[in-house]
Design a protein around this motif. Structure first.
Motif, short mmCIF file in Angstrom:
data_model
loop_
_atom_site.label_atom_id
_atom_site.label_comp_id
_atom_site.label_asym_id
_atom_site.label_seq_id
_atom_site.Cartn_x
_atom_site.Cartn_y
_atom_site.Cartn_z
N ALA A 22 0.71 -1.30 0.02
CA ALA A 22 0.00 0.15 -0.23
C ALA A 22 0.83 1.38 -0.03
N ARG A 23 1.93 1.10 0.70
CA ARG A 23 2.64 2.45 0.80
C ARG A 23 3.52 2.51 -0.40
N SER A 30 -0.17 6.67 -6.76
CA SER A 30 -1.56 5.96 -6.72
C SER A 30 -2.33 6.45 -5.74
N THR A 31 -3.58 6.28 -5.98
CA THR A 31 -4.60 6.59 -4.60
C THR A 31 -4.85 5.08 -4.10
N VAL A 32 -4.72 5.05 -2.72
CA VAL A 32 -4.70 3.82 -2.16
C VAL A 32 -5.74 3.88 -0.94
N GLU A 40 -6.55 -0.18 15.34
CA GLU A 40 -5.81 0.69 15.59
C GLU A 40 -4.76 1.03 14.39
N ALA A 41 -4.68 -0.33 13.54
CA ALA A 41 -3.70 -0.25 12.42
C ALA A 41 -4.34 0.74 11.22
N LEU A 42 -5.57 0.61 11.06
CA LEU A 42 -6.34 1.25 10.16
C LEU A 42 -6.22 2.75 10.71
N ALA A 43 -6.33 3.25 11.83
CA ALA A 43 -6.18 4.67 12.36
C ALA A 43 -4.85 5.17 12.24
N GLU A 44 -3.80 4.35 12.19
CA GLU A 44 -2.45 4.60 11.99
C GLU A 44 -2.41 4.95 10.38
N LEU A 45 -2.95 4.18 9.64
CA LEU A 45 -2.78 4.35 8.37
C LEU A 45 -3.77 5.57 7.76
N ALA A 46 -4.63 5.88 8.35
CA ALA A 46 -5.54 6.92 7.97
C ALA A 46 -4.51 8.10 8.34
N GLY A 47 -3.74 8.17 9.23
CA GLY A 47 -3.28 9.08 9.72
C GLY A 47 -2.08 9.35 8.74
N GLU A 48 -1.72 8.62 7.79
CA GLU A 48 -0.58 8.63 7.00
C GLU A 48 -1.18 9.12 5.72
#
Length: 253
Positions: A22-23, A30-32, A40-48
């Motif tokens: 994804a990164r 790309s839009t990912v 918790e991991a989804l929240a971290e990724l949303a922060g990215e």
């Protein structure tokens, strides 16, 4: 595949290979969006800056809800990567193994099919797009302590081949990503030969970016597994890997 201009959903992208891919797609332009169960991991990724969606691939209603949420936000979605999977050891001499096998098949095989089924109508309507399924070197060269995992990944390989044939002419492609042992989630401690995640992702992205994109993404480290039968090394390698059966709790001592 132009990895710099896609709209990508990575289901099971909250950790390991999925998160790294994804990164990499995002870094390429790309839009990912990422789907998974770990909030918790989804929240971290949303922060990215990633789009995120909660999804449990063992629950058909959850997959359908995630599909609707993703397509509402990303109607131009053109690439779906199905990463969700579990890997467990099983002692087939212990009847209690069946519950582990059932969970493995439900997640790795049926979970993949649920995701593919959910997004096939959308990609076919678009007339263009790509599914990326994920198998394993173990699909082609079994690791005897993990029979359910090997069976599930072999099945995903066969399913991917059939899906590709059935989608022929629709504009929708099917690419199979075949990782070897990759150093994620502590695997480097179990297998000192596991390929570093960064090295795997770099090689995999280079292969994905080829035109035309290969049907199977085979990094150098997995080719001995993929072609063992062809190369006449299959029996010897399975025998070597069978030594790991001593790792099973019931076989120790």
């Amino acid at each position: 595949m132009d990895v710099s201009n896609r709209t990508v959903l990575v289901v099971g992208g909250t950790s390991g290979i999925g998160r790294e891919l994804a990164r990499r797609f995002a870094a390429a332009g790309s839009t990912v969006a990422v789907g998974g169960r770990n909030q918790e991991a989804l929240a971290e990724l949303a922060g990215e800056g990633f789009g995120t969606v909660g999804v449990d691939v063992t629950d058909r209603a959850s997959v359908a809800a995630a599909r609707d949420a993703v397509l509402d936000r990303y109607p131009e979605l053109d690439t779906v990567i199905t990463m969700s999977g579990v890997m467990s050891m099983e002692d087939l001499l212990d009847p209690a193994h069946f519950e582990v096998t059932e969970t493995t098949i439900d997640t790795n095989l049926l979970g993949t099919i649920r995701v593919l089924d959910a997004f096939t109508p959308h990609l076919v309507r678009r007339g263009a797009g790509t599914f990326v399924t994920v198998t394993s070197g173990i699909a082609f060269l079994p690791f005897p302590p993990m029979p359910g995992y090997a069976a599930s990944k072999s099945a995903v390989h066969a399913y991917s081949e059939a899906l590709r044939a059935q989608l022929d002419g629709t504009g929708v492609g099917v690419v199979e990503l075949v990782p070897p042992a990759v150093a994620t989630a502590g695997q480097e401690k179990v297998n000192p030969h596991a390929l570093p995640l960064d090295d795997f992702a770099t090689e995999a992205m280079e292969l994905l970016a080829q035109e035309p994109t290969p049907r199977e993404i085979l990094v150098e480290g997995v080719r001995m597994h993929r072609w063992a039968e062809r190369d006449g090394t299959y029996d010897e390698l399975v025998a070597q890997r069978s030594r790991a059966l001593a790792m099973l709790p019931g076989r120790q001592g």
